[in-house]
Enzyme design. Sequence first.
Site, PDB file in Angstrom:
ATOM      1  CE  LYS A   1      -4.681  -1.310   1.869  1.00  0.00           C
ATOM      2  NZ  LYS A   1      -5.437  -1.138   2.303  1.00  0.00           N
TER       3      LYS A   1
ATOM      4  CE  LYS B   1      -8.046 -10.148  -5.539  1.00  0.00           C
ATOM      5  NZ  LYS B   1      -7.749  -9.949  -4.240  1.00  0.00           N
TER       6      LYS B   1
ATOM      7  CE  LYS C   1     -15.887   1.179  -6.363  1.00  0.00           C
ATOM      8  NZ  LYS C   1     -16.088   2.574  -5.773  1.00  0.00           N
TER       9      LYS C   1
END
Length: 338
Positions: A112, A199, A202
């Site tokens: 992240k 995958k 969003k």
Amino acid sequence: MEARKNILSAIQPTGDIHLGNYFGAVKNWVQLQADYNCAFGVVNYHSMTVPYKSAQLQERTWRMAFLLMACGIEAESIFLQSLIPEHTELSWILACNCSYGELQRMTQFKDKTDQLKETDKEAFISAGLYLYPVLQAADILMYHADYVPVGKDQEQHLELSRNIAQRFNHLFGKPYFKHPEPLFTELPKVLSTADPSRKMSKSLGEKHYISLLAEDARVQKQIRSAVTDTGESASNEMSAGVKNLFELLKACGNMDAHEELLADYQKGELKYVALKDAVSTAIINEITPIRERFNEINSQKKIYKQMLQESSATIRKRAQQTLYEVKEICGLPKLKLK
Ligand code: TRP
């Protein structure tokens, strides 16, 4: 009869549930409710660990809870994390039982951080992002979860929760916290129809995911334009895109069509149009009742918000009991429970 085992899982309020989240997690939660004592959190404190907009977080938190209900999660098992302040309280106590180095090894933190720096070199990396896995451990240990249904990407966080529990128990000489085990059910892994090498997600952008609330025409359009053959593979193995379409058909429980079309494929007679039509019909059948329930709930926001306030308050009682016991163990004065 033996007491039911506890299950705890949680989802961040991203504002939407797509077919990947649904088939890969939420649909399984719905089924687990029959056999376990379940609690499912909408973890909005976790969503504050990266930059966000306050109005959006507010709206998305309710929306996610409504979506869970529309999917068939009982209101009584849903809680909003921020309505249970004990989560942050326990999180502090656990942070003091977790080493700095342990948190530095968390791959999701590194990923992240890299992601944020990719979009902005001087990106703000919050201490909250660093402590994210400790808050997650608090979610899990708070309710003495025996099992935590999560994806493989959460394996490391779950291991950390077990380590924290073990250290706490060892330090205070009491087997207080349970060792939560992951529950990896064989679940469909839904890929992006626009890029079946990734995958469904969003964050990849609009064409990469199909929302549970998608209208029929939108589903048809997205499935019709799904990538089938990328032309790269020379082997006669089934391409990732075609496999994904078959997987979706299976996930929707349409086994007859699955069998028939697979037989056609093996004979080399499969028409992709036929497969795509079957897939969009199956998806539409699966999600239409969910969308209808969601619209119904969403049109009576007040009632359902009230319901979620109450379920959170009831679940909070379990959290207060845990904190009461934890404080006793840690040597902290306690408030009397009401
Ligand atoms: N980190 C999880 C995810 O990204 C969300 C989460 C927060 C969670 N707390 C949890 C999952 C407790 C399971 C149990 O998916």
